[in-house]
Design an enzyme around this catalytic site. Structure first.
Site, PDB file in Angstrom:
ATOM      1  N   ARG A   1       0.828  -1.177  -0.009  1.00  0.00           N
ATOM      2  CA  ARG A   1      -0.020  -0.069  -0.015  1.00  0.00           C
ATOM      3  C   ARG A   1       0.902   1.289   0.018  1.00  0.00           C
ATOM      4  O   ARG A   1       2.057   1.018   0.394  1.00  0.00           O
ATOM      5  CB  ARG A   1      -0.838  -0.066   1.317  1.00  0.00           C
ATOM      6  CG  ARG A   1      -1.980   0.996   1.268  1.00  0.00           C
ATOM      7  CD  ARG A   1      -2.957   0.700   2.661  1.00  0.00           C
ATOM      8  NE  ARG A   1      -2.147   1.288   3.709  1.00  0.00           N
ATOM      9  CZ  ARG A   1      -3.042   1.248   4.969  1.00  0.00           C
ATOM     10  NH1 ARG A   1      -3.940   0.610   5.084  1.00  0.00           N
ATOM     11  NH2 ARG A   1      -2.033   1.689   5.829  1.00  0.00           N
TER      12      ARG A   1
ATOM     13  N   ILE B   1       3.239   4.387  -0.168  1.00  0.00           N
ATOM     14  CA  ILE B   1       4.402   4.618  -0.856  1.00  0.00           C
ATOM     15  C   ILE B   1       5.078   3.150  -1.328  1.00  0.00           C
ATOM     16  O   ILE B   1       5.777   3.277  -2.506  1.00  0.00           O
ATOM     17  CB  ILE B   1       5.322   5.164   0.023  1.00  0.00           C
ATOM     18  CG1 ILE B   1       4.931   6.670   0.252  1.00  0.00           C
ATOM     19  CG2 ILE B   1       6.781   5.266  -0.364  1.00  0.00           C
ATOM     20  CD1 ILE B   1       5.731   7.383   1.507  1.00  0.00           C
TER      21      ILE B   1
ATOM     22  N   VAL C   1       7.862  -7.786   9.245  1.00  0.00           N
ATOM     23  CA  VAL C   1       9.340  -7.472   9.575  1.00  0.00           C
ATOM     24  C   VAL C   1      10.025  -7.334  10.890  1.00  0.00           C
ATOM     25  O   VAL C   1      10.858  -7.413  11.000  1.00  0.00           O
ATOM     26  CB  VAL C   1       9.768  -6.089   8.571  1.00  0.00           C
ATOM     27  CG1 VAL C   1       9.386  -6.516   7.278  1.00  0.00           C
ATOM     28  CG2 VAL C   1       9.086  -4.958   9.147  1.00  0.00           C
TER      29      VAL C   1
ATOM     30  N   TYR D   1       7.082   8.565  16.931  1.00  0.00           N
ATOM     31  CA  TYR D   1       7.159   8.717  15.382  1.00  0.00           C
ATOM     32  C   TYR D   1       8.614   9.173  15.132  1.00  0.00           C
ATOM     33  O   TYR D   1       9.465   8.627  14.455  1.00  0.00           O
ATOM     34  CB  TYR D   1       6.360   9.152  14.775  1.00  0.00           C
ATOM     35  CG  TYR D   1       6.222   8.852  13.191  1.00  0.00           C
ATOM     36  CD1 TYR D   1       6.302   7.860  12.498  1.00  0.00           C
ATOM     37  CD2 TYR D   1       6.522   9.965  12.342  1.00  0.00           C
ATOM     38  CE1 TYR D   1       6.322   7.653  11.289  1.00  0.00           C
ATOM     39  CE2 TYR D   1       6.481   9.999  10.896  1.00  0.00           C
ATOM     40  CZ  TYR D   1       6.478   8.740  10.239  1.00  0.00           C
ATOM     41  OH  TYR D   1       6.473   8.424   9.055  1.00  0.00           O
TER      42      TYR D   1
ATOM     43  N   LYS E   1      12.002   7.608  13.697  1.00  0.00           N
ATOM     44  CA  LYS E   1      12.756   7.947  12.437  1.00  0.00           C
ATOM     45  C   LYS E   1      14.019   8.662  12.389  1.00  0.00           C
ATOM     46  O   LYS E   1      14.915   8.377  11.496  1.00  0.00           O
ATOM     47  CB  LYS E   1      11.603   8.923  11.601  1.00  0.00           C
ATOM     48  CG  LYS E   1      10.400   8.139  10.997  1.00  0.00           C
ATOM     49  CD  LYS E   1      10.500   7.082  10.208  1.00  0.00           C
ATOM     50  CE  LYS E   1       9.341   6.434   9.664  1.00  0.00           C
ATOM     51  NZ  LYS E   1       9.388   5.437   8.635  1.00  0.00           N
TER      52      LYS E   1
HETATM   53  N1  LIG Z   1       2.464   9.081   3.987  1.00  0.00           N
HETATM   54  C1  LIG Z   1       3.192   9.859   4.509  1.00  0.00           C
HETATM   55  O1  LIG Z   1       2.949  10.874   4.587  1.00  0.00           O
HETATM   56  C2  LIG Z   1       4.769   9.681   5.020  1.00  0.00           C
HETATM   57  C3  LIG Z   1       5.320  10.742   5.447  1.00  0.00           C
HETATM   58  C4  LIG Z   1       6.719  10.507   5.860  1.00  0.00           C
HETATM   59  C5  LIG Z   1       7.319   9.208   5.906  1.00  0.00           C
HETATM   60  N2  LIG Z   1       6.317   8.045   5.559  1.00  0.00           N
HETATM   61  C6  LIG Z   1       6.896   6.718   5.797  1.00  0.00           C
HETATM   62  O2  LIG Z   1       6.769   5.941   4.679  1.00  0.00           O
HETATM   63  C7  LIG Z   1       6.507   4.691   4.797  1.00  0.00           C
HETATM   64  C8  LIG Z   1       5.265   4.315   3.870  1.00  0.00           C
HETATM   65  O3  LIG Z   1       4.119   4.889   4.398  1.00  0.00           O
HETATM   66  P1  LIG Z   1       2.791   4.871   3.906  1.00  0.00           P
HETATM   67  O4  LIG Z   1       1.989   6.248   4.175  1.00  0.00           O
HETATM   68  O5  LIG Z   1       2.858   4.296   2.402  1.00  0.00           O
HETATM   69  O6  LIG Z   1       2.009   3.717   5.084  1.00  0.00           O
HETATM   70  P2  LIG Z   1       0.794   2.757   4.736  1.00  0.00           P
HETATM   71  O7  LIG Z   1       0.331   2.592   5.945  1.00  0.00           O
HETATM   72  O8  LIG Z   1       0.000   3.370   3.701  1.00  0.00           O
HETATM   73  O9  LIG Z   1       1.691   1.405   4.042  1.00  0.00           O
HETATM   74  C9  LIG Z   1       2.216   0.920   4.949  1.00  0.00           C
HETATM   75  C10 LIG Z   1       2.619  -0.643   4.673  1.00  0.00           C
HETATM   76  O10 LIG Z   1       3.294  -1.514   5.377  1.00  0.00           O
HETATM   77  C11 LIG Z   1       2.711  -2.437   5.764  1.00  0.00           C
HETATM   78  N3  LIG Z   1       3.065  -3.070   7.265  1.00  0.00           N
HETATM   79  C12 LIG Z   1       2.804  -2.696   8.590  1.00  0.00           C
HETATM   80  N4  LIG Z   1       3.428  -3.243   9.348  1.00  0.00           N
HETATM   81  C13 LIG Z   1       4.139  -4.156   8.701  1.00  0.00           C
HETATM   82  C14 LIG Z   1       5.076  -5.252   9.139  1.00  0.00           C
HETATM   83  N5  LIG Z   1       5.032  -5.387  10.600  1.00  0.00           N
HETATM   84  N6  LIG Z   1       5.611  -5.989   8.189  1.00  0.00           N
HETATM   85  C15 LIG Z   1       5.510  -5.751   6.977  1.00  0.00           C
HETATM   86  N7  LIG Z   1       4.741  -4.693   6.449  1.00  0.00           N
HETATM   87  C16 LIG Z   1       4.121  -4.030   7.348  1.00  0.00           C
HETATM   88  C17 LIG Z   1       1.069  -2.439   5.648  1.00  0.00           C
HETATM   89  O11 LIG Z   1       0.414  -3.462   5.726  1.00  0.00           O
HETATM   90  C18 LIG Z   1       1.159  -1.543   4.625  1.00  0.00           C
HETATM   91  O12 LIG Z   1       1.079  -1.871   3.328  1.00  0.00           O
HETATM   92  C19 LIG Z   1       6.640   4.380   6.033  1.00  0.00           C
HETATM   93  O13 LIG Z   1       7.674   4.161   6.747  1.00  0.00           O
HETATM   94  C20 LIG Z   1       6.001   5.807   6.641  1.00  0.00           C
HETATM   95  O14 LIG Z   1       6.406   5.842   8.058  1.00  0.00           O
HETATM   96  C21 LIG Z   1       5.089   8.346   5.173  1.00  0.00           C
END
Ligand SMILES: NC(=O)c1ccc[n+]([C@@H]2O[C@H](COP(=O)([O-])OP(=O)(O)OC[C@H]3O[C@@H](n4cnc5c(N)ncnc54)[C@H](O)[C@@H]3O)[C@@H](O)[C@H]2O)c1
Length: 272
Positions: free
Chosen positions: A31, A33, A79, A166, A170
Protein backbone atom coordinates in the site's frame (compact mmCIF):
# COMPACT_ATOMS: atom_id res chain seq x y z
CA UNK A 1 1.94 27.12 -11.86
CA UNK A 2 1.34 23.53 -10.74
CA UNK A 3 4.03 20.90 -10.46
CA UNK A 4 4.64 18.36 -13.19
CA UNK A 5 2.35 15.36 -12.58
CA UNK A 6 4.19 12.18 -11.56
CA UNK A 7 3.57 9.07 -13.68
CA UNK A 8 1.63 6.63 -11.51
CA UNK A 9 3.39 3.28 -11.18
CA UNK A 10 6.21 4.27 -13.53
CA UNK A 11 9.24 6.33 -12.85
CA UNK A 12 8.98 9.64 -14.65
CA UNK A 13 12.64 9.72 -15.56
CA UNK A 14 14.15 6.21 -15.55
CA UNK A 15 14.26 4.13 -18.73
CA UNK A 16 12.63 0.75 -18.39
CA UNK A 17 15.03 -2.14 -18.17
CA UNK A 18 17.57 -0.45 -15.89
CA UNK A 19 17.08 -3.14 -13.24
CA UNK A 20 16.59 -6.08 -15.65
CA UNK A 21 17.77 -9.40 -14.22
CA UNK A 22 17.79 -8.06 -10.66
CA UNK A 23 15.63 -9.01 -7.67
CA UNK A 24 14.27 -6.35 -5.32
CA UNK A 25 12.46 -6.70 -2.00
CA UNK A 26 10.01 -3.97 -0.97
CA UNK A 27 8.70 -4.20 2.60
CA UNK A 28 5.31 -2.61 3.17
CA UNK A 29 4.88 -2.93 -0.59
CA UNK A 30 1.15 -3.57 -0.40
CA UNK A 31 0.00 0.00 0.00
CA UNK A 32 0.91 3.68 -0.22
CA UNK A 33 4.53 4.56 -0.89
CA UNK A 34 5.63 0.90 -0.94
CA UNK A 35 3.07 0.11 -3.61
CA UNK A 36 4.36 2.91 -5.86
CA UNK A 37 7.95 1.78 -5.28
CA UNK A 38 7.03 -1.83 -6.14
CA UNK A 39 5.17 -0.90 -9.34
CA UNK A 40 7.93 1.48 -10.47
CA UNK A 41 10.73 -1.02 -9.80
CA UNK A 42 8.82 -3.72 -11.70
CA UNK A 43 8.21 -1.30 -14.58
CA UNK A 44 11.96 -0.65 -14.67
CA UNK A 45 12.70 -4.35 -15.18
CA UNK A 46 13.31 -5.56 -11.61
CA UNK A 47 11.73 -8.77 -10.35
CA UNK A 48 9.99 -7.46 -7.25
CA UNK A 49 9.08 -9.33 -4.09
CA UNK A 50 6.22 -7.38 -2.51
CA UNK A 51 6.65 -8.23 1.18
CA UNK A 52 3.83 -7.08 3.44
CA UNK A 53 2.20 -8.25 6.67
CA UNK A 54 -1.12 -7.92 4.83
CA UNK A 55 -1.28 -10.82 2.35
CA UNK A 56 -4.16 -9.37 0.33
CA UNK A 57 -2.47 -5.99 -0.15
CA UNK A 58 0.78 -7.69 -1.20
CA UNK A 59 -1.10 -9.90 -3.68
CA UNK A 60 -2.94 -6.89 -5.15
CA UNK A 61 0.27 -4.94 -5.75
CA UNK A 62 2.06 -7.96 -7.26
CA UNK A 63 -0.94 -8.66 -9.52
CA UNK A 64 -1.06 -5.05 -10.68
CA UNK A 65 2.66 -5.05 -11.47
CA UNK A 66 2.08 -8.20 -13.52
CA UNK A 67 -0.88 -6.68 -15.37
CA UNK A 68 1.37 -3.75 -16.30
CA UNK A 69 3.91 -6.14 -17.81
CA UNK A 70 6.30 -6.35 -14.87
CA UNK A 71 7.52 -9.31 -12.83
CA UNK A 72 6.41 -9.40 -9.18
CA UNK A 73 5.63 -11.90 -6.42
CA UNK A 74 3.77 -11.42 -3.16
CA UNK A 75 5.18 -12.54 0.20
CA UNK A 76 3.43 -12.35 3.54
CA UNK A 77 6.01 -11.05 5.98
CA UNK A 78 5.99 -9.35 9.37
CA UNK A 79 9.31 -7.50 9.48
CA UNK A 80 9.20 -7.34 13.29
CA UNK A 81 9.53 -11.16 13.40
CA UNK A 82 13.30 -11.66 13.04
CA UNK A 83 13.03 -15.44 12.55
CA UNK A 84 10.41 -15.02 9.83
CA UNK A 85 12.56 -12.39 8.09
CA UNK A 86 15.59 -14.74 8.14
CA UNK A 87 13.55 -17.62 6.71
CA UNK A 88 12.11 -15.33 4.04
CA UNK A 89 15.54 -14.11 2.92
CA UNK A 90 17.03 -17.61 2.98
CA UNK A 91 14.38 -18.72 0.52
CA UNK A 92 15.45 -15.95 -1.91
CA UNK A 93 18.49 -17.11 -3.87
CA UNK A 94 19.32 -13.57 -4.96
CA UNK A 95 18.54 -10.08 -3.64
CA UNK A 96 20.03 -6.98 -5.28
CA UNK A 97 17.83 -4.16 -4.00
CA UNK A 98 15.96 -3.62 -0.75
CA UNK A 99 13.49 -0.85 0.05
CA UNK A 100 12.25 -0.67 3.64
CA UNK A 101 8.86 1.06 3.46
CA UNK A 102 6.98 -0.72 6.28
CA UNK A 103 6.42 1.80 9.03
CA UNK A 104 3.79 3.21 11.33
CA UNK A 105 2.72 6.36 13.18
CA UNK A 106 0.85 6.46 16.50
CA UNK A 107 0.17 10.09 17.26
CA UNK A 108 0.16 11.22 20.89
CA UNK A 109 2.16 13.57 23.09
CA UNK A 110 5.34 11.83 24.26
CA UNK A 111 4.48 12.20 27.94
CA UNK A 112 1.07 10.64 27.37
CA UNK A 113 2.05 7.87 24.95
CA UNK A 114 1.72 4.51 26.61
CA UNK A 115 4.94 2.47 26.71
CA UNK A 116 3.44 -0.32 24.62
CA UNK A 117 2.72 2.07 21.76
CA UNK A 118 6.18 3.69 22.12
CA UNK A 119 7.81 0.25 21.85
CA UNK A 120 5.58 -0.84 18.94
CA UNK A 121 6.60 2.17 16.86
CA UNK A 122 10.32 1.52 17.47
CA UNK A 123 9.78 -2.21 16.92
CA UNK A 124 8.49 -1.63 13.39
CA UNK A 125 10.26 1.57 12.29
CA UNK A 126 13.73 0.69 13.61
CA UNK A 127 14.00 -2.96 14.67
CA UNK A 128 12.01 -4.08 11.60
CA UNK A 129 14.55 -2.43 9.30
CA UNK A 130 17.44 -3.87 11.33
CA UNK A 131 15.91 -7.37 11.07
CA UNK A 132 15.77 -7.05 7.28
CA UNK A 133 19.26 -5.52 7.07
CA UNK A 134 20.87 -8.27 9.16
CA UNK A 135 19.17 -11.06 7.21
CA UNK A 136 19.83 -9.64 3.76
CA UNK A 137 23.47 -8.58 4.22
CA UNK A 138 24.94 -11.82 2.79
CA UNK A 139 22.69 -11.60 -0.30
CA UNK A 140 23.53 -7.94 -0.89
CA UNK A 141 27.25 -8.65 -0.40
CA UNK A 142 27.03 -11.25 -3.15
CA UNK A 143 25.43 -8.83 -5.63
CA UNK A 144 27.53 -6.52 -7.81
CA UNK A 145 24.70 -3.98 -7.97
CA UNK A 146 23.40 -3.94 -4.41
CA UNK A 147 21.68 -1.01 -2.74
CA UNK A 148 19.24 -0.39 0.08
CA UNK A 149 16.91 2.56 0.60
CA UNK A 150 15.09 3.18 3.86
CA UNK A 151 12.00 5.35 4.11
CA UNK A 152 12.51 7.81 6.95
CA UNK A 153 10.48 10.98 7.42
CA UNK A 154 10.88 14.72 7.84
CA UNK A 155 9.70 13.93 11.37
CA UNK A 156 13.11 12.36 11.92
CA UNK A 157 14.73 15.79 11.60
CA UNK A 158 12.09 18.15 12.98
CA UNK A 159 9.31 17.68 15.50
CA UNK A 160 5.73 18.81 15.96
CA UNK A 161 3.54 18.58 19.08
CA UNK A 162 1.80 15.21 19.34
CA UNK A 163 4.23 13.32 17.11
CA UNK A 164 4.96 10.81 19.88
CA UNK A 165 7.52 8.10 19.17
CA UNK A 166 7.34 8.55 15.41
CA UNK A 167 9.96 11.31 15.05
CA UNK A 168 12.42 9.71 17.50
CA UNK A 169 12.05 6.37 15.69
CA UNK A 170 12.67 7.97 12.28
CA UNK A 171 15.69 9.86 13.69
CA UNK A 172 17.03 6.48 14.83
CA UNK A 173 16.35 5.07 11.35
CA UNK A 174 18.28 7.91 9.72
CA UNK A 175 21.22 7.22 12.07
CA UNK A 176 20.92 3.48 11.37
CA UNK A 177 21.14 4.27 7.65
CA UNK A 178 24.37 6.21 8.23
CA UNK A 179 25.72 3.35 10.34
CA UNK A 180 24.91 0.67 7.75
CA UNK A 181 26.44 2.79 4.97
CA UNK A 182 29.63 3.14 7.03
CA UNK A 183 29.86 -0.58 7.73
CA UNK A 184 28.79 -1.93 4.32
CA UNK A 185 30.54 0.46 1.96
CA UNK A 186 33.53 -1.83 1.46
CA UNK A 187 31.13 -4.69 0.71
CA UNK A 188 29.93 -2.58 -2.22
CA UNK A 189 26.50 -1.96 -0.67
CA UNK A 190 25.08 1.57 -0.85
CA UNK A 191 22.55 2.54 1.84
CA UNK A 192 20.53 5.76 1.75
CA UNK A 193 17.35 7.14 3.30
CA UNK A 194 14.54 9.09 1.66
CA UNK A 195 12.66 11.41 4.02
CA UNK A 196 9.19 12.11 2.66
CA UNK A 197 7.22 15.12 3.81
CA UNK A 198 3.49 14.57 4.25
CA UNK A 199 2.61 12.52 1.18
CA UNK A 200 -0.76 11.93 -0.48
CA UNK A 201 -1.10 8.28 0.51
CA UNK A 202 -4.55 6.79 1.19
CA UNK A 203 -3.58 6.85 4.88
CA UNK A 204 -2.83 10.58 4.93
CA UNK A 205 -5.89 11.51 2.92
CA UNK A 206 -8.13 9.41 5.21
CA UNK A 207 -6.65 10.73 8.49
CA UNK A 208 -6.15 14.44 7.75
CA UNK A 209 -8.89 16.89 6.92
CA UNK A 210 -8.82 18.47 3.43
CA UNK A 211 -8.15 21.76 5.26
CA UNK A 212 -5.05 20.36 6.96
CA UNK A 213 -3.71 18.99 3.66
CA UNK A 214 -4.42 22.33 1.93
CA UNK A 215 -2.53 24.22 4.66
CA UNK A 216 0.54 22.00 4.16
CA UNK A 217 0.34 22.58 0.42
CA UNK A 218 0.11 26.34 0.86
CA UNK A 219 3.09 26.29 3.25
CA UNK A 220 5.48 24.38 0.97
CA UNK A 221 7.80 26.07 -1.53
CA UNK A 222 6.13 24.33 -4.49
CA UNK A 223 2.58 24.89 -3.24
CA UNK A 224 1.87 21.15 -3.08
CA UNK A 225 2.76 17.97 -1.23
CA UNK A 226 4.27 14.85 -2.83
CA UNK A 227 2.34 12.00 -4.42
CA UNK A 228 3.59 8.50 -3.49
CA UNK A 229 5.08 8.33 -7.00
CA UNK A 230 7.33 11.31 -6.22
CA UNK A 231 8.82 9.32 -3.34
CA UNK A 232 9.17 6.25 -5.58
CA UNK A 233 11.04 8.31 -8.18
CA UNK A 234 13.60 9.39 -5.58
CA UNK A 235 13.96 5.80 -4.35
CA UNK A 236 14.55 4.53 -7.89
CA UNK A 237 17.23 7.17 -8.42
CA UNK A 238 19.06 6.07 -5.26
CA UNK A 239 18.84 2.42 -6.34
CA UNK A 240 19.99 3.17 -9.88
CA UNK A 241 23.50 3.27 -11.40
CA UNK A 242 23.01 7.06 -11.56
CA UNK A 243 23.57 7.12 -7.80
CA UNK A 244 26.64 4.86 -7.90
CA UNK A 245 28.67 7.34 -5.80
CA UNK A 246 25.87 8.15 -3.34
CA UNK A 247 25.77 6.42 0.03
CA UNK A 248 24.98 7.37 3.61
CA UNK A 249 22.76 10.24 2.45
CA UNK A 250 19.34 11.50 3.48
CA UNK A 251 17.19 12.97 0.69
CA UNK A 252 14.16 15.05 1.66
CA UNK A 253 11.29 14.73 -0.82
CA UNK A 254 8.80 17.26 0.48
CA UNK A 255 8.06 19.92 -2.14
CA UNK A 256 10.39 22.16 -0.14
CA UNK A 257 8.38 22.01 3.10
CA UNK A 258 11.54 21.55 5.18
CA UNK A 259 12.90 24.83 3.80
CA UNK A 260 10.05 26.99 5.06
CA UNK A 261 11.20 27.67 8.61
CA UNK A 262 12.74 31.05 7.77
CA UNK A 263 10.75 33.95 6.45
CA UNK A 264 12.11 37.03 4.73
CA UNK A 265 11.79 40.77 4.24
CA UNK A 266 8.40 40.48 2.53
CA UNK A 267 6.79 39.05 5.65
CA UNK A 268 8.82 41.34 7.98
CA UNK A 269 7.41 44.44 6.33
CA UNK A 270 3.94 42.88 6.18
CA UNK A 271 4.03 42.68 9.98
CA UNK A 272 5.12 46.28 10.57
N1 LIG B 1 2.44 8.97 4.05
C1 LIG B 1 3.20 9.94 4.53
O1 LIG B 1 2.80 11.11 4.57
C2 LIG B 1 4.60 9.64 5.03
C3 LIG B 1 5.45 10.70 5.35
C4 LIG B 1 6.72 10.42 5.81
C5 LIG B 1 7.16 9.11 5.92
N2 LIG B 1 6.32 8.09 5.60
C6 LIG B 1 6.84 6.72 5.76
O2 LIG B 1 6.69 6.02 4.53
C7 LIG B 1 6.51 4.63 4.79
C8 LIG B 1 5.24 4.18 4.09
O3 LIG B 1 4.17 5.00 4.53
P1 LIG B 1 2.71 4.92 3.88
O4 LIG B 1 2.05 6.21 4.15
O5 LIG B 1 2.80 4.39 2.49
O6 LIG B 1 2.06 3.85 4.88
P2 LIG B 1 0.85 2.83 4.70
O7 LIG B 1 0.32 2.62 6.06
O8 LIG B 1 -0.07 3.26 3.61
O9 LIG B 1 1.60 1.50 4.21
C9 LIG B 1 2.41 0.79 5.07
C10 LIG B 1 2.46 -0.64 4.58
O10 LIG B 1 3.30 -1.36 5.50
C11 LIG B 1 2.68 -2.58 5.82
N3 LIG B 1 3.14 -3.04 7.13
C12 LIG B 1 2.76 -2.57 8.35
N4 LIG B 1 3.35 -3.26 9.32
C13 LIG B 1 4.14 -4.19 8.72
C14 LIG B 1 5.00 -5.21 9.20
N5 LIG B 1 5.15 -5.44 10.51
N6 LIG B 1 5.68 -5.97 8.30
C15 LIG B 1 5.51 -5.75 6.97
N7 LIG B 1 4.69 -4.82 6.46
C16 LIG B 1 4.02 -4.05 7.32
C17 LIG B 1 1.19 -2.27 5.79
O11 LIG B 1 0.40 -3.44 5.66
C18 LIG B 1 1.09 -1.33 4.60
O12 LIG B 1 0.90 -2.03 3.39
C19 LIG B 1 6.44 4.49 6.31
O13 LIG B 1 7.71 4.10 6.79
C20 LIG B 1 6.09 5.89 6.78
O14 LIG B 1 6.54 6.13 8.09
C21 LIG B 1 5.06 8.32 5.16
Amino acid sequence: MSREEPMDGRSGWLDTGVFAGQVGVVTGGGRGIGRSVSLSLAAAGCEVVVADVDADLAADTAAEAGERGGKARAATLDVTDAAAVSAFVEAEARVDKVVNCAGMLRAAAVAELNPVDWAAVFELNVQGVLNVARAVHPRLSASPVSAMVNIGSLSGTSAYPGGGAYGPSKAALIALTHQLAAEWGRDGIRVNVVNPGPTKTPLLVSTQSPGAVARREAQSLLGSIPEPQNIADAVLYLLSPGAAAVTGQALNVDCGLSQTVMDGPASWSARS
